[in-house]
Design a protein around this motif. Sequence first.
Motif, PDB file in Angstrom:
ATOM      1  N   ILE A 183      35.224  45.972  40.366  1.00 51.72           N
ATOM      2  CA  ILE A 183      35.456  47.375  39.994  1.00 51.72           C
ATOM      3  C   ILE A 183      36.841  47.540  39.386  1.00 51.72           C
ATOM      4  O   ILE A 183      36.999  48.174  38.340  1.00 51.72           O
ATOM      5  N   ALA A 184      37.864  46.952  40.020  1.00 50.49           N
ATOM      6  CA  ALA A 184      39.223  47.028  39.484  1.00 50.49           C
ATOM      7  C   ALA A 184      39.290  46.364  38.109  1.00 50.49           C
ATOM      8  O   ALA A 184      39.895  46.895  37.175  1.00 50.49           O
ATOM      9  N   LYS A 199      38.176  48.373  30.653  1.00 48.61           N
ATOM     10  CA  LYS A 199      37.785  49.541  29.846  1.00 48.61           C
ATOM     11  C   LYS A 199      38.999  50.182  29.184  1.00 48.61           C
ATOM     12  O   LYS A 199      38.876  50.789  28.120  1.00 48.61           O
ATOM     13  N   LEU A 200      40.154  50.043  29.820  1.00 41.84           N
ATOM     14  CA  LEU A 200      41.396  50.555  29.236  1.00 41.84           C
ATOM     15  C   LEU A 200      42.019  49.535  28.282  1.00 41.84           C
ATOM     16  O   LEU A 200      43.098  49.760  27.758  1.00 41.84           O
ATOM     17  N   LYS A 201      41.329  48.404  28.078  1.00 42.98           N
ATOM     18  CA  LYS A 201      41.767  47.321  27.192  1.00 42.98           C
ATOM     19  C   LYS A 201      43.038  46.649  27.678  1.00 42.98           C
ATOM     20  O   LYS A 201      43.855  46.174  26.887  1.00 42.98           O
ATOM     21  N   ALA A 202      43.216  46.610  29.003  1.00 44.12           N
ATOM     22  CA  ALA A 202      44.402  45.974  29.584  1.00 44.12           C
ATOM     23  C   ALA A 202      44.223  44.463  29.619  1.00 44.12           C
ATOM     24  O   ALA A 202      43.146  43.960  29.926  1.00 44.12           O
ATOM     25  N   TYR A 203      45.287  43.775  29.312  1.00 46.72           N
ATOM     26  CA  TYR A 203      45.313  42.324  29.409  1.00 46.72           C
ATOM     27  C   TYR A 203      45.630  41.998  30.868  1.00 46.72           C
ATOM     28  O   TYR A 203      46.657  42.412  31.394  1.00 46.72           O
ATOM     29  N   LEU A 204      44.717  41.273  31.554  1.00 45.93           N
ATOM     30  CA  LEU A 204      44.928  41.040  32.975  1.00 45.93           C
ATOM     31  C   LEU A 204      44.651  39.613  33.388  1.00 45.93           C
ATOM     32  O   LEU A 204      43.993  38.860  32.673  1.00 45.93           O
ATOM     33  N   THR A 205      45.189  39.265  34.557  1.00 45.28           N
ATOM     34  CA  THR A 205      44.985  37.973  35.182  1.00 45.28           C
ATOM     35  C   THR A 205      44.302  38.215  36.512  1.00 45.28           C
ATOM     36  O   THR A 205      44.683  39.121  37.252  1.00 45.28           O
ATOM     37  N   ILE A 206      43.305  37.408  36.818  1.00 47.92           N
ATOM     38  CA  ILE A 206      42.614  37.520  38.091  1.00 47.92           C
ATOM     39  C   ILE A 206      42.892  36.250  38.885  1.00 47.92           C
ATOM     40  O   ILE A 206      42.738  35.141  38.365  1.00 47.92           O
ATOM     41  N   LYS A 254      48.746  58.500  35.447  1.00 45.21           N
ATOM     42  CA  LYS A 254      49.933  57.635  35.443  1.00 45.21           C
ATOM     43  C   LYS A 254      49.621  56.185  35.104  1.00 45.21           C
ATOM     44  O   LYS A 254      50.531  55.414  34.807  1.00 45.21           O
ATOM     45  N   LEU A 255      48.344  55.805  35.135  1.00 40.48           N
ATOM     46  CA  LEU A 255      47.987  54.403  34.929  1.00 40.48           C
ATOM     47  C   LEU A 255      48.260  53.945  33.501  1.00 40.48           C
ATOM     48  O   LEU A 255      48.868  52.892  33.291  1.00 40.48           O
ATOM     49  N   ILE A 256      47.827  54.705  32.523  1.00 40.23           N
ATOM     50  CA  ILE A 256      48.019  54.288  31.122  1.00 40.23           C
ATOM     51  C   ILE A 256      49.505  54.137  30.792  1.00 40.23           C
ATOM     52  O   ILE A 256      49.891  53.114  30.209  1.00 40.23           O
ATOM     53  N   ALA A 277      50.759  45.784  28.815  1.00 41.52           N
ATOM     54  CA  ALA A 277      49.375  45.346  29.019  1.00 41.52           C
ATOM     55  C   ALA A 277      48.392  46.019  28.073  1.00 41.52           C
ATOM     56  O   ALA A 277      47.288  45.536  27.879  1.00 41.52           O
ATOM     57  N   ILE A 278      48.781  47.161  27.497  1.00 41.46           N
ATOM     58  CA  ILE A 278      47.938  47.840  26.518  1.00 41.46           C
ATOM     59  C   ILE A 278      48.813  48.328  25.367  1.00 41.46           C
ATOM     60  O   ILE A 278      50.020  48.524  25.527  1.00 41.46           O
ATOM     61  N   TRP A 279      48.167  48.553  24.228  1.00 43.17           N
ATOM     62  CA  TRP A 279      48.888  49.002  23.033  1.00 43.17           C
ATOM     63  C   TRP A 279      48.192  50.190  22.424  1.00 43.17           C
ATOM     64  O   TRP A 279      47.872  50.219  21.256  1.00 43.17           O
TER      65      TRP A 279
END
Length: 120
Positions: free
Chosen positions: A36-37, A43-50, A107-109, A117-119
Amino acid sequence: MEQLLMVAIKEEDLIPIVEGSMVVIVGKRGYHMNYIAQKLLEKLKAYLTIYEVSKEFVARMTLMRNLGRTLRGDYKTLVAPLFPVIFIGGKLVGGLDQLIAIHVTGKLIPMLKEAGAIWL
């Protein structure tokens, strides 16, 4: 709880991953809350590491969290560890509930933009 979590993260040698990544989701293998996270951030197009933690790490966190509750006098309820744990820009955000709360308040964006992490 935050101090306890950070000690465990340091013991797992995750500090370089957390500090070197824009967004990190630390979670148990196959746990639906991680998904879910992940989907929210994707969906916000964030670059992430799991990062999936070991069973030993989960057991250690569960033991430490329950020991802390017992020492505070809360004998009634034993709890599982907080997973997933989300870091943005090297800073601890918290669990999925905190991530959603930050998103709902708008506040997340800005946090993700500040971390790079997003542009949007």
